[in-house]
Structure formats: structure tokens, C-alpha cells
Design an enzyme around this catalytic site. Structure first.
Site, PDB file in Angstrom:
ATOM      1  N   LYS A 126      -3.330   0.401  17.751  1.00  0.00           N
ATOM      2  CA  LYS A 126      -2.300   0.234  16.719  1.00  0.00           C
ATOM      3  C   LYS A 126      -2.191  -1.244  16.407  1.00  0.00           C
ATOM      4  O   LYS A 126      -2.487  -2.069  17.267  1.00  0.00           O
ATOM      5  CB  LYS A 126      -0.946   0.731  17.246  1.00  0.00           C
ATOM      6  N   ASP A 166       0.243   2.992   8.180  1.00  0.00           N
ATOM      7  CA  ASP A 166       1.437   3.434   8.898  1.00  0.00           C
ATOM      8  C   ASP A 166       2.592   2.932   8.019  1.00  0.00           C
ATOM      9  O   ASP A 166       2.378   2.656   6.832  1.00  0.00           O
ATOM     10  CB  ASP A 166       1.464   2.831  10.321  1.00  0.00           C
ATOM     11  N   GLY A 237      13.816  10.415   5.896  1.00  0.00           N
ATOM     12  CA  GLY A 237      12.804   9.563   5.284  1.00  0.00           C
ATOM     13  C   GLY A 237      12.443  10.088   3.914  1.00  0.00           C
ATOM     14  O   GLY A 237      12.841  11.198   3.527  1.00  0.00           O
ATOM     15  N   PHE A 238      11.716   9.280   3.151  1.00  0.00           N
ATOM     16  CA  PHE A 238      11.243   9.727   1.840  1.00  0.00           C
ATOM     17  C   PHE A 238       9.917   9.056   1.490  1.00  0.00           C
ATOM     18  O   PHE A 238       9.552   8.921   0.337  1.00  0.00           O
ATOM     19  CB  PHE A 238      12.308   9.553   0.758  1.00  0.00           C
ATOM     20  N   VAL A 241       5.035  10.507   4.732  1.00  0.00           N
ATOM     21  CA  VAL A 241       5.108  11.622   5.679  1.00  0.00           C
ATOM     22  C   VAL A 241       6.124  12.669   5.200  1.00  0.00           C
ATOM     23  O   VAL A 241       5.828  13.875   5.161  1.00  0.00           O
ATOM     24  CB  VAL A 241       5.447  11.095   7.097  1.00  0.00           C
ATOM     25  N   TRP A 243       7.103  13.128   2.199  1.00  0.00           N
ATOM     26  CA  TRP A 243       6.511  13.723   0.993  1.00  0.00           C
ATOM     27  C   TRP A 243       5.555  14.866   1.360  1.00  0.00           C
ATOM     28  O   TRP A 243       5.618  15.957   0.790  1.00  0.00           O
ATOM     29  CB  TRP A 243       5.781  12.620   0.201  1.00  0.00           C
TER      30      TRP A 243
END
Ligand code: GLU
Length: 441
Positions: A126, A166, A237-238, A241, A243
Site C-alpha cells: 500500500k 484508493d 460514502g459516495f 466504492v 457507487w
């Protein structure tokens, strides 16, 4: 916790003091693997837990770049190459002001087990930076990406380490990063995933994390002889992910009744439609980072400022935003309102208190490293297509994603039955540990 795990964990606490996210993710895995450690003394003699919790390599570098006023800005860039037992390091890049080494170590550690679960040959890594693309112009983002890749390019490669997106790193950032890698390395190959369609990207990658999560939930439901059609789903969230989850869940007849942004949440009792889902994504990519305008656009929906979405009653809750976004109080509210299933789509989206509460109340709970693995799995499929210099159809990619999610679900159930946390940790751990032992020191 097993005595060997406890010893390693105590040492880790001393040496990584203050790295709360990283320690939290390690503790969760260590708590799950007592039976595995009991069964195989080689795990201790090969010092597997020590070697799994110290990243193989951490690269940290300075990222100086020029902003729109011609002024010099400086950020810190990182790549944590955590574990390469199963394949090249693989995992996303996060650009957000909250990025630090604790966060990237937790994400890299989680990624190792997640990638193990995908059944594909990928190690865990990561990276990212404390740069926040929000409010920046396109040229500023490009300048930053160019500067970031100017150092990162020498540490990655299609058989070495393959970053992806990410939080804060989407199609635009991957494009700029890829362009700079190509110029510096004088080569065109699959060194990043999440690339654009037409220049190496895979069909289905954008949707993969959310779609895979919904396929996982379908498997959980089928164990209760239920299906997703008609279920009330609340997501947080929007971004990409959220979505993907909304898109897939809606297409299967589920009712997505709420989602959130940093400003509060939207309640849409009528349920989302493809048009509404597209507008949600548009709001996120506008760069303004507010969900509120949705309520002005779609009659019947309401905006609740500065409130957490978990107060909305639902059958299935799916956190899709960031680590530790759902705490013990939120979990109690969800439980009191009759939630039946919680599938973490963000990495470590639930605090330990929340996860324990769900388990104690018999509410099915599945962890991010299993539920959201479809994203990195399709990244793995993108690597295969790049290596073969070709493309697969959307249907081929989707069929493979479905098989992978089904296999991950089966592996979790085989190792943990309804305890998906233990199941995912045990199944992910076993494979990495076996490879490390086989490869010696
Ligand atoms: N950042 C995503 C994750 O948490 C995707 C990583 C990838 O595609 O390599 O799994």
C-alpha cells in the site's frame, strides 16, 4: 490470544507505539488464529508472526511540486511493500491529508490477507501521500502525480509491485501516474491497475469493488435462504466504492435508501435508481465533497446535516467510506433498529467495539478484507490481460469476479462458519504462512 501471538503483539505495541490503526488490524488477525498456531509449531519456529508484521520494505520520500501560483509545495510519499510471499506487491495508493505510516501499514497488512483470499498470485502493499487532491486544479494534481512518480517509479514494476487507486486516487490520478512512469521507464506495461479503457485498463474494474461486495452479500443471504431483492440497504460514502455497491444492489432489486458525504447523509425512502446513482457519483467527482444537493434534485429525498447515516433503519448496512467509520454506538443503533447483516466494504470500516457488538447479537458481520476483495481481484485480472497483451469482455471479467467472490465466501465459511472475521483471517493467513515457510529465509 495465543501465547506466541501475545508475545509478538506486546513487542509490536512497544515498537509501534502510537500506530493505532496498524495495531488494531494486527490484533484482529492475531485474535482469530489461535487454533492455527496451536496446530502448527512451525509457525513459531519460522517466526511467521514477527515476519508478517514487519513490512518487507518501507519506502518514504519527499515530493516537492509546483502549485498553481508557482509556489513550491512539499508532501511525503510512501510505499509499504508488506509481503511478497504470494506474488508481486499489490495494493492501492491513497492521497489524503490523513495518510501516515500507521494508516498505510494497516492497509498493507490487511491487503496481504485480502489478496491471499482472492485466489490470485498477489502479495500485499500500500502507498500514498498526505497530499489531498480536493480543491486542487487538474494541473496541480498532474504536477503532484508527476513528482510522486519521479521517485516511486524506481521501486515498482509489473513483476515487482503494482499500485492502483484508493481514496483520492481515481482514473485521473492513475492516468497521470502511468504517463509519468512510462516516460521515465521508457516502457509500456501493466505497472498500475485501474488504467483507462483502451490503454490497458480492464472492463469492470471501476465497478468491481462494489459489485464484488454485493455478490458476497448475496452468498451470505443465500445461507439464510434469502435474496437481496427488496432488502433495505444503507451505505456510507459516495465515492467509487459506494457507487459500485449502489449500482449493483439497485440492479438486483434492492432498495438503497441512504448514503452519506462529509456534510451529512441523504435519506431517499423511494430507493435509488440508476439515474440517482449516477448523480451521486457526479457529486463526489465535482470536487466539492458535499452530498446535500441530491436532496434538492430528487423530490422526496431528505438531507440530514452532520448526522451519521447509521441511524437509518435497514436490513443490510454497508460502510463504504473509511476505516473506523462505524463505532460501537452506531452498531448499537443499527442493532436496535433491526439490522440483519453488516458487510464492511471500506477497509476496517468498523471499530472493534462495533464488530464485537454485531457478533454478540448474532448479526451476520463480514470484514472488509473479504467483502471488498473484488476490487483488487479485478486488478489482478487486469494484470493478467496486460501480461497477455489483450482484453477480455465485460462478461468474462464479471464471470471471473463472481467465481472469485464465491470462492472467497466459501473459504471464509469453511474456516469460520458464521464468524466471517475469523474465517477470512484464518483462510488468508494460512496461505501466506505456508508460502513463507516454503520459501525459507
Ligand atoms: N485500494 C483497493 C483495495 O483496498 C484496490 C487495490 C488494488 O486494486 O490494487 O483493495
Amino acid at each position: 490470544m495465543h501465547e506466541y501471538a501475545q508475545r509478538v503483539f506486546s513487542e509490536l505495541q512497544k515498537k509501534n507505539a502510537g500506530e493505532s490503526e496498524f495495531l488494531q488490524s494486527v490484533e484482529e488477525v492475531f485474535d482469530s488464529i489461535t487454533s492455527v498456531l496451536d496446530a502448527d509449531p512451525k509457525l513459531e519456529s519460522f517466526r511467521i508472526l514477527e515476519r508478517m508484521t514487519i513490512p518487507e520494505r518501507i519506502i518514504s520520500f519527499q515530493v516537492p511540486w509546483i502549485d498553481r501560483n508557482g509556489d513550491i509545495q512539499v508532501n511525503t510519499g510512501y510505499r509499504v511493500q508488506f509481503n511478497s510471499a504470494l506474488g508481486p506487491y499489490k495494493g492501492g495508493l491513497r492521497f489524503a491529508s490523513s495518510v501516515n505510516l500507521s494508516v498505510l501499514k494497516f492497509l498493507g497488512f490487511e491487503q496481504t490477507f485480502k489478496n491471499s483470499l482472492t485466489t490470485l498470485p498477489m502479495g500485499g502493499g500500500k502507498g500514498g501521500s498526505d497530499f489531498d487532491p480536493r480543491g486542487r486544479t487538474d494541473v496541480e494534481v498532474m504536477n503532484f502525480c508527476n513528482a510522486f512518480m519521479r521517485e516511486l517509479y524506481r521501486h515498482i514494476g509489473p513483476d515487482v509491485d503494482v499500485p492502483a487507486g484508493d481514496l483520492g486516487v481515481g482514473a485521473r490520478e492513475i492516468g497521470y501516474l502511468f504517463g509519468q512512469y512510462k516516460r521515465l521507464s521508457h516502457s509500456f506495461h501493466g505497472v498500475l491497475t485501474g488504467k483507462g479503457l483502451g490503454w490497458g485498463g480492464s472492463l469492470g474494474r471501476a465497478e468491481a469493488t462494489g459489485a464484488g461486495a454485493v455478490y458476497f452479500v448475496e452468498h451470505m443471504l443465500s445461507r439464510k435462504n434469502e435474496n437481496i431483492a427488496g432488502k433495505r440497504i444503507v451505505i456510507s460514502g459516495f465515492g467509487n466504492v459506494a457507487w459500485g455497491v449502489a449500482l449493483k444492489a439497485t440492479s438486483l432489486g434492492a432498495k438503497v435508501v441512504a448514503f452519506s458525504g462529509p456534510d451529512g447523509y441523504i435519506l431517499d425512502e423511494a430507493g435509488m435508481t440508476p439515474e440517482k446513482v449516477a448523480y451521486m457519483a457526479e457529486l463526489r467527482s465535482s470536487g466539492k465533497d458535499i452530498a446535500a444537493p441530491y436532496a434538492e434534485k430528487f423530490a422526496g429525498s431528505k438531507f440530514f446535516a452532520s448526522r451519521k447515516v447509521w441511524e437509518v433503519p435497514c436490513d443490510i448496512a454497508m460502510p463504504c467510506a473509511i476505516q473506523n467509520e462505524l463505532n460501537g454506538d452506531d452498531a448499537a443503533t443499527l442493532a436496535a433498529n433491526g439490522v440483519k447483516m453488516v458487510a464492511e466494504v471500506s477497509n476496517m470500516g468498523c471499530t472493534p467495539e462495533a464488530a464485537h457488538l454485531f457478533r454478540d447479537k448474532g448479526i451476520a458481520f463480514a470484514p472488509g478484507k473479504a467483502v471488498n476483495a473484488g476490487g483488487v481481484a479485478v486488478s489482478g485480472l487486469e494484470m493478467s490481460q496486460n501480461a497477455a497483451h489483450g482484453y477480455w469482455s465485460a462478461a468474462e471479467v464479471d464471470a471471473k469476479l463472481r467465481t472469485i467472490m464465491s470462492d472467497i465466501h466459501s473459504a471464509c465459511v469453511a474456516a469460520g462458519d458464521w464468524d466471517y472475521v475469523a474465517g477470512a483471517n484464518i483462510a488468508g493467513f494460512r496461505k501466506v504462512a505456508a508460502a513463507m515457510i516454503a520459501q525459507g529465509v
